[in-house]
Design a protein around this motif. Structure first.
Motif, mmCIF file in Angstrom:
data_model
loop_
_atom_site.group_PDB
_atom_site.id
_atom_site.type_symbol
_atom_site.label_atom_id
_atom_site.label_comp_id
_atom_site.label_asym_id
_atom_site.label_seq_id
_atom_site.Cartn_x
_atom_site.Cartn_y
_atom_site.Cartn_z
ATOM 1 N N LEU A 235 0.821 -1.215 0.000
ATOM 2 C CA LEU A 235 0.000 0.000 0.000
ATOM 3 C C LEU A 235 0.854 1.263 0.000
ATOM 4 C CD1 LEU A 235 -3.038 -0.827 2.272
ATOM 5 C CD2 LEU A 235 -2.727 -1.180 -0.169
ATOM 6 N N GLU B 149 0.594 5.168 -4.056
ATOM 7 C CA GLU B 149 0.598 6.556 -4.528
ATOM 8 C C GLU B 149 1.228 6.630 -5.920
ATOM 9 O OE1 GLU B 149 2.265 9.598 -1.837
ATOM 10 O OE2 GLU B 149 3.099 10.545 -3.634
ATOM 11 N N ARG C 169 -0.307 4.361 6.295
ATOM 12 C CA ARG C 169 -0.185 3.836 4.929
ATOM 13 C C ARG C 169 -0.314 2.322 4.856
ATOM 14 N NH1 ARG C 169 -1.546 7.886 4.370
ATOM 15 N NH2 ARG C 169 -0.759 9.692 3.222
ATOM 16 N N ASN C 170 -0.238 1.638 5.970
ATOM 17 C CA ASN C 170 -0.410 0.182 5.927
ATOM 18 C C ASN C 170 -0.822 -0.331 7.306
ATOM 19 O OD1 ASN C 170 1.936 -0.016 7.497
ATOM 20 N ND2 ASN C 170 3.218 -0.070 5.661
ATOM 21 N N PRO D 104 -4.807 6.504 1.061
ATOM 22 C CA PRO D 104 -4.783 5.170 0.424
ATOM 23 C C PRO D 104 -6.148 4.741 -0.130
ATOM 24 C CG PRO D 104 -3.472 5.136 2.425
ATOM 25 C CD PRO D 104 -4.162 6.488 2.388
ATOM 26 N N TYR E 294 -6.524 6.434 -3.425
ATOM 27 C CA TYR E 294 -5.667 5.814 -4.437
ATOM 28 C C TYR E 294 -6.336 4.534 -4.945
ATOM 29 C CZ TYR E 294 -2.131 9.000 -2.523
ATOM 30 O OH TYR E 294 -1.463 10.116 -2.090
ATOM 31 N N VAL F 117 -7.886 -2.131 -1.135
ATOM 32 C CA VAL F 117 -7.102 -1.383 -0.141
ATOM 33 C C VAL F 117 -7.562 -1.723 1.278
ATOM 34 C CG1 VAL F 117 -6.693 0.953 0.769
ATOM 35 C CG2 VAL F 117 -6.434 0.494 -1.675
#
Ligand code: FNR
Length: 374
Positions: free
Chosen positions: A19, A23, A302-303, A323, A326, A339
């Motif tokens: 992930l 971006e 982000r993860n 995220p 995205y 995601v």
């Protein structure tokens, strides 16, 4: 077991499971205007970089031989809302910029997984459309408090009628931040034809000559103060959460003013350049008010491992920002689904590998890395 399924099936997913690398992929499909609005942050980008640097400074300290369950259950209840794991979709406006189906794709993906969706005042689909797409799934409403009391009351009433159970009041955006990527293009989605559905469908906007101008007059509202909060309490029957809190003093005030929770957040670095990293603000706030308020967190997650760090530093749940957009840009509903599944999966695996079968009692799981790391 699902993870093994991916290996056993031998079929690679269409979108990367890394992930943090999303971006880069999203940049390939977004128009320059959409990219400029969604990806960058305020000013020099220092706050957004600080958000990420803070995550790098913390390291998880896994524990061994703790009899971790093969089938784990991360479900929890936050302010009366059941969720499969302490993860929510952050409120984000103008999602049609990322994909033509906008918020409807996001809410459908979130609803199918039971992940709560927070609906932005600046959305491109209305309360009612989102409610219909989300069915019985949990949803909260995020208010940008307009200067018009009538419009404010109408939004609250419509959100309530459409089944939004908690109210998130965003405080860090009384004005838009200094965002060079948008300023240099003279591009603001709200002014450039991406419809602000909640406003445009509001009875108070009926017959208004120039709705965009009308909106521009009522959106900036830097004059709000703590003493305005009792008004919301009178007109919202349900939990109220203040979003954009990064100072301990404000967290204490939130408790004194009888709020139910705070979201420790700097809006993903999109408002004040040079601001404190949200993660650095989290432990102090959680220590100070965690027994009185529900402390939630976003900015820079982000993860799944990032989510674990925020939970271990005192957040009861973590909201996911960019995220999700995205994923939306890359695959509409399926992209958001991907995601969210990756986040849920990595969160679960990271906790299990750290010695946990559920998402409770995570305090003390992270330490600050030495200065040689990160
Ligand atoms: C946002 N965010 C936001 N917040 C809010 O309260 N109301 C809103 O309408 C929006 N709109 C919005 C649009 C876009 C394109 C982005 C990227 C963000 C902020 C959001 O809720 C959250 O605080 C941040 O996205 C978290 O930071 P990261 O994870 O994106 O870095």
């Amino acid at each position: 077991d699902q993870q093994l399924g991916i290996y056993l099936g031998g079929k690679a997913p269409e979108i990367t499971t890394d992930l943090a690398g999303l971006e880069e992929h999203a940049r390939q499909v977004l128009s320059p205007e959409a990219l400029g609005y969604i990806v960058p942050s305020a000013g020099s980008g220092a706050t957004a970089r600080a958000n990420r640097a803070a995550f790098d400074r913390y390291r998880i300290v896994p524990r061994m031989l703790r009899g971790v369950a093969r089938e784990r259950d991360l479900s929890c209840e936050i302010l009366g809302t059941r969720m499969p794991a302490p993860l929510m979709v952050a409120p984000m406006g103008v999602q049609k910029l990322a994909h033509p189906e906008g918020e409807l794709a996001t809410v459908r993906a979130a609803a199918a997984l039971g992940v709560p969706y927070v609906h932005s005042t600046a959305a491109t689909h209305s309360f009612e459309e989102v409610a219909q797409a989300g069915g019985d799934a949990p949803r909260w409403y995020q208010l940008y408090w307009p200067t018009s009391e009538q419009v404010c009351l109408s939004f609250l009433a419509r959100a309530k009628a459409a089944g939004f159970s908690a109210l998130v009041l965003t405080l860090d955006t009384g004005l838009l931040g200094w965002r060079p990527a948008d300023l240099d293009r003279a591009f603001l989605p709200f002014l450039n034809g991406v419809g602000l559905a909640n406003y445009l469908t509001d009875p108070n906007f009926e017959g208004v000559d120039n709705p965009v101008l009308h909106w521009a007059q009522m959106f900036p509202n830097p004059g709000l103060s703590w003493d305005d909060l009792p008004f919301l309490r009178r007109h919202w029957d349900g939990p109220i959460v203040l979003k954009g809190i990064v100072s301990r003093e404000d967290a204490v005030l939130a408790a004194e003013y009888g709020m139910d929770g705070v979201i420790v957040s700097n809006h993903g670095g999109r408002q004040v350049d040079g601001g404190i990293a949200a993660l650095d603000a989290l432990p102090g706030i959680a220590d100070l008010v965690g027994d009185r308020l529900t402390v939630l967190f976003d900015s820079g997650v982000r993860n799944g491992a990032d989510a674990v760090k925020a939970l271990a530093l005192g957040a009861r749940a973590v909201l996911i920002g960019r995220p999700v957009l995205y994923g939306l840009a890359l695959g509409g509903q399926a992209g958001v689904d991907h995601v969210l599944r990756c986040l849920l999966g990595e969160l679960d695996i990271t906790l299990a590998l750290s010695g946990h079968s559920d998402a409770h009692d995570l305090r003390g799981l992270v330490s600050v890395a030495s200065s040689t790391v990160g």
